[in-house]
Each structure stands twice: as structure tokens, then as C-alpha cells.
Design an enzyme around this catalytic site. Structure first.
Site, PDB file in Angstrom:
ATOM      1  N   GLU A 309       1.054  -1.155   0.044  1.00  0.00           N
ATOM      2  CA  GLU A 309      -0.178  -0.127   0.079  1.00  0.00           C
ATOM      3  C   GLU A 309       0.846   1.222  -0.069  1.00  0.00           C
ATOM      4  O   GLU A 309       0.595   2.145   0.708  1.00  0.00           O
ATOM      5  CB  GLU A 309      -1.035   0.084   1.037  1.00  0.00           C
ATOM      6  N   ASP A 388      -8.563  -9.076   4.446  1.00  0.00           N
ATOM      7  CA  ASP A 388      -8.321  -7.948   5.266  1.00  0.00           C
ATOM      8  C   ASP A 388      -9.477  -7.632   6.459  1.00  0.00           C
ATOM      9  O   ASP A 388     -10.222  -6.941   6.503  1.00  0.00           O
ATOM     10  CB  ASP A 388      -8.255  -6.439   4.305  1.00  0.00           C
ATOM     11  N   GLU A 416     -12.187  -2.119  12.876  1.00  0.00           N
ATOM     12  CA  GLU A 416     -12.461  -1.439  11.425  1.00  0.00           C
ATOM     13  C   GLU A 416     -13.640  -1.711  10.561  1.00  0.00           C
ATOM     14  O   GLU A 416     -14.466  -0.937  10.119  1.00  0.00           O
ATOM     15  CB  GLU A 416     -11.078  -1.615  10.595  1.00  0.00           C
TER      16      GLU A 416
END
Lengths: 704, 704
Positions: A309, A388, A416
Site C-alpha cells: 500500500e 483484510d 475497523e
């Protein structure tokens, strides 16, 4: 102008209210004074010396001062006590400890963190071979309350199954223009940093260390794995800030690690390369690491997100991840440090049109072939699932693929993708499933066995923290239970997650004048025990994942990732939905597992329902193993999920007046939001699939 | 962690490169020195006095100094000249002007902004009755180049069709945490403000005023319609900043207006209410407005966004929008000011499940019944379409619904929904269609007639500016043409938009040593003339609108708004797509039009293809008036649109070496992005509808 971004602004503004000066500054979480009532009323002897023994002594002294007990430290005369906390090998043991040892219960080493809880007649005895063990033993006594003092209780030996039980803080020193002070943080600001500087709120950091130690955590990183310019300096110019935090946490047995950037030799050292095979680079890391240990002698090591990323890494120099990790490992080895090297490497500029690339394959494809090439002090840190941190994923195939590598599994305590601490989503049962999963098939070694390693040599368990400067630490007061459960399951993955939750409730909601503690606990269990599955019911179905709003990962966005570069698609069309990851016709991801699971996952008939759409693209009328069709399952679970949340809220309302009003109100507010949000999830997902499939709900409920 | 927000960061970082110190600071746009070559080589007499005559004199003097001509100002002797620019009523006219007047060409008043271009023998004569007219006449001569000096050219009288030709700057003084310095700005920072303060770059503001005057614009607001705390202060404490800008723009005939918050009496005045019927509130506005005029005697007035997207307004006090607007109008009336009251009022917390609410209806529903209740100095500022600046919308029905109200139509020069100045999208043809549209049916009065009003009493045309501190003013150099076209069409809505574009090209790309100007212009026409329709082809089809990424409004997001609170839905399912706004079965919006259009829009058979999905929900195989089906039309236009963009890029590449390299490079970069983005639009939209409809492309092209 249509101001969609005002939504973001409202999200930005979803911050914690200012503290009422009349309220206690910070909620005590699972260590309220009342939790020490039983201990504090006793006569206690502490035997031993050292920093962590002093911590034990402080804890006991505080409790006894409040509740009328009494404390002796290394007395040279006989005292009549109820509890002995004794470090073996620290001079002559007190009588009851000798007696307990003589009974044979203390045979064999207890290790650096283990302890023995036993009795010598009416006296409760805690023995340890190292100061940290004594501290853990103390918190065990607190947890047990009266039961610890029951002389008929059989002796217990406790040693952590996992040596490394770490929290990663994704805290930024400087506020990131998009990610803010804490990346994926939903609990206010950082405990450590504010607006580019150390907060130096050392009392709060100490309090945090105390909570962590009582849960079993023994290591943290203090900065985000995405390391920007300011954060890079923690390794050098700002090392003093790190040393200060380490000094505060040391009395609770917590070691500090740092996230570092692979480009540090260039960014900080002024070198023209960060090539792991370059001698100057190796020299820079050796020298820099030596300086770190000069300041922080028990420094834990580095955590690295490389080639991921946008973060720099060894690929830039044509090197592989073993080269990269070993570079840092060699610098750390002389000092006993480890490098946690994250396996989260994938192409984050994927083309959604390209069906041949499968992000789920990435970690295995990048790392499996490197097995055996890593230094002994490299820990490969693998996310529990291949994508993820979704609410449901299969366990990562990397875990079974690298027998010659020390592996750690990475979890997210921060919610998250599981409601961002606005939703109640108790994650213990999910983590327990992951830890008990047997990658080689039923009866074989478990994930917990892998990360424990032979003789404790495994990489352990790591989780992204959910804590911040919020008065309740975790935004949602009930999210404290996730932090507690993480520590406890890392200590002992075989614990029943519901029993751990019960421990947390007992400590956090002590008996009060206004409440029946059994009733409070029963109600909390009804609300929390199954809340992860409830969350799963009203969000992305059957393991398909990533139907979340890309902007902040809160709330539904069924197609939000469908045409993006992130490699997370569901491929829903008018006929069916799901990702074909079979070997026969799909991306072949299923083949990354050992044979047992490779076979199970290969066909829709054998694949577990909850992972069906992760592994297969099936028609809406495909019949699940449960007997329902995919489309009817979607409707049913989404209606059920919202009903369950509504029930949560009703149950919570019955606690009004029975618990701390501040906790009550905060949770009540968030439950209102959870009901609203769950309804939105239900309606968007049901409508989306009804519009696509055209299949009506068998039960004729309203779909928009 | 999956860092979707990094995308935003990349967008944040899509900023203009720093200026090369060797390059001119700012691009001259349509007023390069060469545009003055013909004029500057002449002998010119300027007759008259006053601030704007001085501006004329300055312009002529600069041109003559550069190109060898000569200037006289009010000479008391006869001079032999090529051009006379004379203000009537300012003493005895020069000979050629007298001669021209005698020929009868100057009969009748020219008004405050009009001018006459004629000839007296070989001498070109510009006559005006007011200084602004002389300035506009000068720029007309510049535009005409050699043609202005052709003695056989018949006399021309020019008066603006619209008295008010205004740009609204959505510039914030303080940087907004989400919207930034310029809301919906794609051209760098603000010309006026930076980080909470006035930039005071007066030379640049003056240059900006000059460009605007040469296009025909005569009014601007200097701050965003969303008025936050800092911006509110422009009305009082920071009025000096406004006065300074007004002083700089005055020589170019541009009046400054302010966006104000309806809550100003509370926010600034410390009152406990902003109720428009409260005497203290009325007094506060009267007093405050008087102070404004003390500092800025030609101040234009206020622009207000009230009761919209979170802005305060009269609804808070149970008053209506006539009450609100009249309050400000009464304060402005003694000074000759006007209030522009925006009709953009709608429920921005709509529930997508509620099919009975239609945002398109909102402006009409809120305002039509108030017709006749507004003061004469209220201008109701209506967006051209009923929703929000989409690439294609029907013309707003409000325009035909309020005969007793002064109406202004609001356009967006800034390309919020039309490619954000990364895409070439020349908007002149679209605005021309809107202005020529006849709301009462073919042959009736046009939109331009409505905003012109009887004897120029209409509200005129307003547009959101596309300019910033970018070196090319507009980010994309070719987006300058949109700004230019807006001014020209506001001056004369009957102009052919392609002819206006040609004017802009002629001025902006003057003949050079390396280029054939005709070839450059022909190529630019091929690229730009149809670019709005090209943009329409590869984005949301058939008027359905809002298939844009909600996060920033750039790029596709077919379902991005489908389940949101903004009231902008397409209702695509496996059978069809579109919004039923008919009277018979839909929201009834079609019935807000006068009978002719109400009938046309009512049925799919009579509705124009380009608006079909705005008005009707139809099956994918519905046959359009064009003979194609809806689904095949979607495929065909999206493939065609991308091919057209690829052709634009190829054509642009043929200009390499023929124009300013900095312009060439900037446009070339953005064309690369336009090709990428158009391809993404094509593929996402085609895939979305293929997955939903299951209908294959008749021509068998690749759909993912």
C-alpha cells in the site's frame, strides 16, 4: 453543489464529548477499585525484589489501604497472613510458600511469566520464578476474587501458551491529513501522541500498561505501521519519547517495539539507497539499532510493513522479503530484539476487470516460497485471513505453509470492519474459532499451536489496538471486552471466550447497591455473547466480505468496492454472486491449503455455508447445507440481524439505573446508532439482491 | 488495514506543480499581448474621462507602446487617427465621432454598457454613453482584430441582453476541513483568500477583472455560498478585505457582492434570533448594510443559500423564503443593492426507501407559490436544472412558474460533475441549449428571455466560477473557454456557442512562427466542439444523472448515490432503469411544467431520448426514438465516447510544437487522465448494466 462530503464532516465530528470535570477522568475498565476488594481485605505477604515486584507491592498496598487489609514485604519474622506472593530464588521463602513447594505443586520451572496458585492450609500462595510471573499471579488472584482464597481449590499452574502477546497501535505522531491521529481509531485521539508531539500523559500511559498487564498483553508498538516522515524520527531524533514510554510501561512487564520504515537509511540516514544487501545500509541499521538499545535496554524490536500500500520495501532493489527482514533481524540480533515482518503484501492497484488476479492469494504467493530463509529472530506477522480483517474469512493458508518460519497471527481489536465501536460486536468467539482452527484438518495442530511454536518459540498473537484517549478507552464501553479478551486468549487460546467475557463482566461491573450482579451479567451475556454473529447476519453475507462503504469502512456500500483497485469483489450479477476461488474453475486459492481443507473448500457442496461466497460463485437459488437458498438466507439473516439488535437495545434499557449512568448513556446512544445502521445494512443488502435476482422473499416481508 | 482513503489523499495531492521561475507567472488566457497587435499598431484617440475611461486608455497605451501605435487622450486639436473611442456627453466629440453620429448610426441610447462600432471614412469609431460601454467596445475591437478596421463593415450596436452577468466564487477564507480553500474548485487555491486571510495579490485580482470584463462578466461574489464562521466576518470585521477587492475590480466595471449567512444577526450581531420579522433583526441588517455601502459605494448586494444543506434560514422561525429574502432586500434597497436568493432548497436527509419524495420537485414546491411576494430587488437564483448541475437535466420548471419574480439562472462553469477540469468538456453548447429552451413550448419565450426580463429587469445569469490560483487560471487550459463562453453568452444568449469558442481560440492561440493558426483552430474545434456530448456519452446515460463517485464527484460510482440521503436515485433493477416522474404513475414532477412540456415529458413515447431516464423507468429493451434499445444505446454510447476521447488525444498530439509547450504539456497530461477515466466510466457502466440486465451487446464487444 451537492455536498456529499458533509457526511465525512459529520463523521469527523463524531468525536467524544468533553469530559465533565465532576466525572472521573478515565473509566477504570476491568480494574475498578472494587475488583480489589477481596484482596484488599486480606493480610498479604510479598516476597522478592525488583521493579515488577515493586509493582505487585504497590497494587497490594493500594488495595489494602482502601479495604482494610495489611501488607508485609520481605519480613524477617513470621507473620500470620492470608496470601503469600513469593518469588522463588529470592532468599529464603516464607513458611507457607515453603510448605506449598514441599507439597510438590511447584515442581518444574514456571518460566519468565508463569505462576503457581496453591494453598498451604488456609493460606493462599502464589509462587513465581520471575517477577512478571508474580505480577500475572496477582492479577489472577484479583480475577478469582473469593475463589482464590478457597483452601479446597486445587493447585493451578499457569504459563502463557504464547510468549508474545502484542498490541500494535496504529497511532500517528503527526495528524495524517486523511487518516487522522489514529489510523482506524474509533476512540478519540492517541494515548501517546498529539499534533506532532508526545503527549507525555505518563499517568495515563501507566494506567494503560496496568490494564494491559491484567489482561496478559506484554508488548506494544507505539506508532502506526504506515510510517510517515515525523513517525520515522522516533527511531533516531525522537527516541527520547519512545524511551519515556518504555520506562512507564516497564513496571507492568510490557516491552515497547517500534514500527519503522524500510526507507529509514535514506529518510533518516541520508544514504542514497535502502538496499538490504548494501553494506552501508547494513551498517546504518546496526548502528541505529545499537543507539536504540543504549536508550531502551529491553526494547522489543521492529515492526515493518514493506512493499505494501505504498510503503517502501526490498522489491525496489530487486530483493525479496527474506532479504529485507533479515537485514533488520541482523541489526537486532545482538540485542535480543525481533523483527515483526508483515505478510500483508498485495497489489493495491488491481484492475477489477482482471479476473486472474486474486488478492486472497497474495500473502501465500509472496511468502510461502521463502520458508526457511528467515533468520530466527524474524517473526512473520500474518493476518488471520487472506484478505483484510473481514467479519468472516477463511483462516489464512500461509499459517500452514511455513513450518520453518516463526509465525504470528494478526487480529484487529479495533473494529475497523466490525462496527467501529459504534456497534456491539464481541470478537472473542471469532478469535477463538480462528485460534482453534486446524489448518491440516480436524485433529491436527491448531493455529494456536503454530503461533505458540515448539517450546514457545512461535511468533505469538498480535492485534491492532482499539484504545485511545476516550474516557472509556475504547469509545464504546463494551468494546473494552474485546481488548480484555484478546489478552486473555493470547495467554491461553484454549479459554472459552464466553468464560473470558464473564471474567471481564465480573471485574468491570462489580456488585453495587442498586444492582443484582447476576442479573447484570446475564443481561450482558444476552447482549454480547452472540453479537459477532449478529453483526455478520446484517452485513455482508456468506463470507463474501467487503460490502462496506469504501469511505471510512462504516456502513453498507454493496458495490462500493466492486469496481475499485483494491481487489475485493463479489461479482454479483442477475444470476448469482460470489468469487470462484476453486482450483477447478477459479483463481486456485483453495489449493493453497493443505489437502483436507483444499478439498473441503473446492466445491460448493462441501464448503461451509459461512464461507460459500468467499470460495464460490453460485446461483441465487443454490441450496445451502442449511437447506435454505442463498437468496432466502440473505433475506432471513438480514431480517433476523436487525431484530437481534433491537432486542439488544431493549435488554440494555433494562439496565438503566443498575450501572454507572455514564456507561449506560454512552452505550444507549450507540445502540440507537447500531439499530439505525443495522437497518440500513439490511435494507440496502436485501434491496440490492432483490433488484438483481428478482426473487421475492418467501415470507413476503417488505423489501424496497 | 485497507487504505481506501489513500485514494483521497492522492486526490488531495493532485495539485498544480510549482511555478517555474523562468515561466511567466500566470497564463494570459484570452488576452495575450498578441491579441492587441492590430489595435496596438494604430493611431488611437480616446475621448472622455473617468475611472473606466482611464482603463481604456491604459489598455490602448500598453498595446500601442508594444506595437508602435500612438494614443491621444482628449486632444484639443485635430489629430489624424485610425480609431476613435469616444464617450458621448463628455464635451465636444472628435471629428470622426461627430461624423459617425451624424450618419445616424448612433441614434438612441446605448445604455450603461452598450456601444456602437461604426466608421467615418477610414476611421473606426466606437461610441458609448457610459464608460463601461467604452470598455466593452474596446474589447470588441480587440476581438474583431483587423475586421474592426474594415471601413466597409456595417455599423453595429451592442447592448448586453442580460444586465446581470455574475460569477459566484465558492471560495472559503479559512480552509474548510473537508471542502478545502475552494469548494468544488479544481484550479488550485483561491485568487482572493489563503489560510484564513486575504491574499492581497492585487495585481492578480486586477488581471482577473480584466479577463472577466473582456468576456462580459460584470459582477462577482468573493466567498462561498456556504458561509462559515470566518467568512461571515467579511460582512463586518473583515469588510476592509472586501473593499480592497472591490477597489481593484471597479476599473473593469465589476461589482462585488457578498455571500452572507442568514444567521448573521446572531453570529455577528449577538442577537438572540435571526427571525426576519423581528424588528431588532431588521435594524441590524439595515445598519450593517449601511456600513457596507459606506466602505463600498457600488456594492452589488447579497447572495444567500438559506435552509439548504445545513445552512440556516427563515424556516427556523416559521417564516417562508419571501420573508427571508425581503428582509435583506429591504436593507439593500436604499443603496440600490439586490439580494440573490438561491432556490436550491431540498430535503438533504431523504430516505432512499421513500419513493414519494422527489428532490427534483423541491425548488418548485418551495418557491412557485411565493411568486409575487418578493421585493423588486430580490433575484431568485435558480439552478438551470431541477437537481444539481448534472451533465444533462431538463430545464428547471421554476423558470416558467414565477412570472412576477425576477429570476436568475445559475450555471456551473466549474466542472463539478463534468470532469473537474481534468476532462475536456466544453459547456457552451449545453448552456446555449438551456438559454434557448422555450419553457412554454416551441416558439414561445425562451429561458434567456425570462432572465433578461422586460427592459432588462430580469435577474440575469450567474455561474459558479472555475478559476483559482493555478497558472492557467482554470487547471485545464482549455477550460478557460468555458469561462469565456459564459461571459459571452450572458452578454448575448443568441450567440452561436461554436462561434464564441472560435473567438476564444483566435484570441488565446494567436498566430505564431511555428503554427498555422487555421490548422490549430480547426484541430481545437475537432477536439472541443462536441466534447460535452462526448462526456455525456461515456457517463450517466439518457439523463439519469448521479452515477458519480459520491466522494468528490469524480469518476464513476453507478450505485454511489443509490442508497444515500441525497435524493438522487436511478432505481436500476434486473428489468429496467430510470425514475418515474410522470403525473400518471410517478412523482408528478412532469406536471410542474407548462402544458406543452408537461405532455411531452409525460410519456416515454414523447419524451426526448436524452431525458428518458430522468422522467421514466423503462425496461432495458425499451425502444428509443432513435430506434435503438435502452441497453444497446448504453453500450453504444459508452464505446463511442471512449473512442472519441482517444481521438481527442490523437488530435491534440498533432499540435505538439505548434503551441506554448506549457499549455501543450498540461493538456496532454490531462488527456491521458481523461482517456483513463472515460475507459473506467465505460467499463463500469457497461458492466453494471450487463450484469443487471443480462442482455449481451449486439456487436459482441468486450463487456467485463
Amino acid at each position: 453543489m451537492n455536498a456529499e462530503e458533509w457526511v465525512d464532516l459529520e463523521q469527523l465530528m463524531f468525536v467524544e464529548e468533553p469530559l465533565d470535570p465532576d466525572e472521573p477522568r478515565v473509566h477504570p475498565a476491568w480494574l475498578p477499585p472494587e475488583a480489589f476488594r477481596t484482596l484488599g481485605a486480606r493480610r498479604v505477604l510479598v516476597h522478592g525484589d525488583g521493579l515488577l515486584v515493586d509493582t505487585v507491592l504497590d497494587e497490594v498496598s493500594r488495595a489494602c489501604a482502601r479495604y482494610g487489609g495489611r501488607v508485609w514485604h520481605n519480613p524477617s519474622w513470621d507473620v500470620d497472613v492470608d496470601l503469600v506472593l513469593a518469588l522463588r530464588g529470592a532468599g529464603e521463602l516464607p513458611g507457607p510458600a515453603v510448605e506449598a513447594a514441599r507439597a510438590g505443586a511447584g515442581d518444574g520451572t514456571l518460566g519468565t511469566e508463569g505462576f503457581l496458585l496453591t494453598h498451604a492450609g488456609p493460606v493462599t500462595v502464589v509462587l513465581a520464578d520471575a517477577p512478571a510471573g508474580l505480577l500475572y499471579g496477582l492479577f489472577h488472584v484479583v480475577r478469582l476474587c473469593a475463589a482464590a482464597f478457597d483452601p479446597t481449590r486445587p493447585p493451578e499452574r499457569h504459563r502463557p501458551a504464547l510468549r508474545r502477546r502484542m498490541l500494535n497501535h496504529w497511532d500517528n505522531v503527526a495528524v495524517h491529513p486523511v487518516m487522522g491521529q489514529v489510523e482506524r481509531g474509533y476512540s478519540g485521539g492517541s494515548i501517546f501522541w498529539q499534533d506532532g508531539r508526545s503527549r507525555r500523559d505518563l499517568a495515563r500511559i501507566r494506567e494503560y500498561g496496568r490494564l494491559l498487564a491484567a489482561s496478559g498483553v506484554n508488548a506494544i508498538t507505539v506508532n502506526n505501521v504506515n510510517v510517515a516522515r515525523t513517525e520515522a524520527l522516533l527511531l533516531t531524533d525522537r527516541l527520547g519519547d519512545v524511551a519515556e514510554i518504555a520506562d512507564v510501561l516497564r513496571p507492568y512487564g510490557i516491552r515497547v517495539h517500534l514500527s519503522v520504515t524500510f526507507a529509514a537509511p535514506m529518510v533518516l540516514g541520508g544514504l542514497s539507497t535502502a538496499d538490504p544487501l548494501d553494506e552501508k545500509v547494513r551498517g546504518w541499521w546496526a548502528e541505529t539499532t545499537r543507539n536504540v538499545y543504549d536508550r531502551v535496554p529491553d526494547f522489543g524490536g521492529y515492526v515493518v510493513k514493506a512493499d505494501s500500500e505504498g510503503q517502501p520495501g526490498p522489491f525496489t532493489y530487486g530483493r525479496d522479503h527474506a532479504d529485507g527482514a533479515n537485514l533488520l533481524a541482523d541489526a537486532l540480533a545482538p540485542h535480543g530484539g525481533v523483527v515483526h515482518w508483515r505478510a500483508f503484501v498485495y497489489n493495491h492497484h488491481q484492475d477489477w476487470r482482471d479476473r486472474s488476479t486474486d488478492r486472497a492469494r497474495a500473502a501465500y504467493d509472496h511468502f510461502a516460497a521463502l520458508d526457511g530463509r528467515f533468520r530466527i529472530n524474524v517473526i512473520l506477522q500474518v493476518k488471520y485471513g487472506p484478505v483484510d480483517f473481514q467479519t468472516r474469512e477463511p483462516v489464512s493458508p500461509v499459517i500452514a505453509a511455513m513450518p520453518a518460519t516463526r509465525l504470528a497471527v494478526e487480529l484487529q481489536v479495533t473494529q475497523e470492519y466490525t462496527g467501529q465501536q459504534r456497534h456491539i460486536c464481541h470478537l472473542g468467539p471469532w478469535w477463538s474459532e480462528v485460534l482453534r482452527f486446524a489448518p491440516w484438518g480436524p485433529g491436527g495442530r491448531s493455529v494456536a499451536d503454530v503461533v505458540a511454536g515448539a517450546a514457545g518459540a512461535g511468533g505469538g498473537l498480535v492485534a491492532v489496538a482499539n484504545t485511545g484517549d476516550d474516557r472509556f478507552w475504547t469509545g464504546h464501553p463494551l468494546a473494552q471486552a474485546n481488548l480484555y479478551s484478546f489478552g486473555r486468549l493470547a495467554w491461553n487460546p484454549e479459554l472459552d471466550p464466553t468464560a473470558v467475557l464473564d471474567e471481564w463482566m465480573t471485574l468491570t461491573f462489580p456488585p453495587s447497591a442498586t444492582a443484582d450482579p447476576a442479573l447484570v451479567r446475564r443481561t450482558l451475556h444476552e447482549i454480547m455473547d452472540d453479537s459477532w454473529r449478529t453483526y455478520e447476519r446484517y452485513t455482508a453475507p456468506l463470507g463474501v466480505g467487503f460490502m462496506v462503504n469504501p469511505d471510512g469502512h462504516y456502513g453498507p456500500g454493496v458495490d462500493g468496492y466492486e469496481y475499485s483497485r483494491w481487489g475485493t469483489y463479489h461479482f454479483a450479477d442477475r444470476d448469482g454472486v460470489g468469487v470462484d476461488r476453486s482450483r477447478a474453475s477459479g483463481t486456485g486459492f483453495a489449493g493453497q491449503y493443505p489437502p483436507y481443507w483444499a478439498e473441503v473448500y473446492e466445491t460448493p457442496e462441501t464448503c461451509p455455508d459461512e464461507l460459500l461466497l468467499f470460495f464460490h460463485h453460485v446461483p441465487y437459488r443454490h441450496v445451502l447445507r442449511s437447506g435454505s437458498t442463498v437468496i432466502q438466507h440473505i433475506y432471513d439473516t438480514h431480517f433476523a440481524g436487525v431484530e437481534e439488535v433491537a432486542a439488544m437495545r431493549r435488554r440494555w434499557q433494562t439496565l438503566n439505573g443498575m450501572i454507572d449512568p455514564a456507561v449506560y448513556e454512552r452505550v444507549a446512544e450507540r445502540l440507537d446508532e447500531q439499530v439505525r445502521s443495522a437497518t440500513e445494512w439490511r435494507d440496502q443488502i436485501n434491496t440490492y439482491f432483490f433488484r438483481k435476482s428478482g426473487v421475492p422473499d418467501e415470507r413476503g416481508r417488505r423489501i424496497h
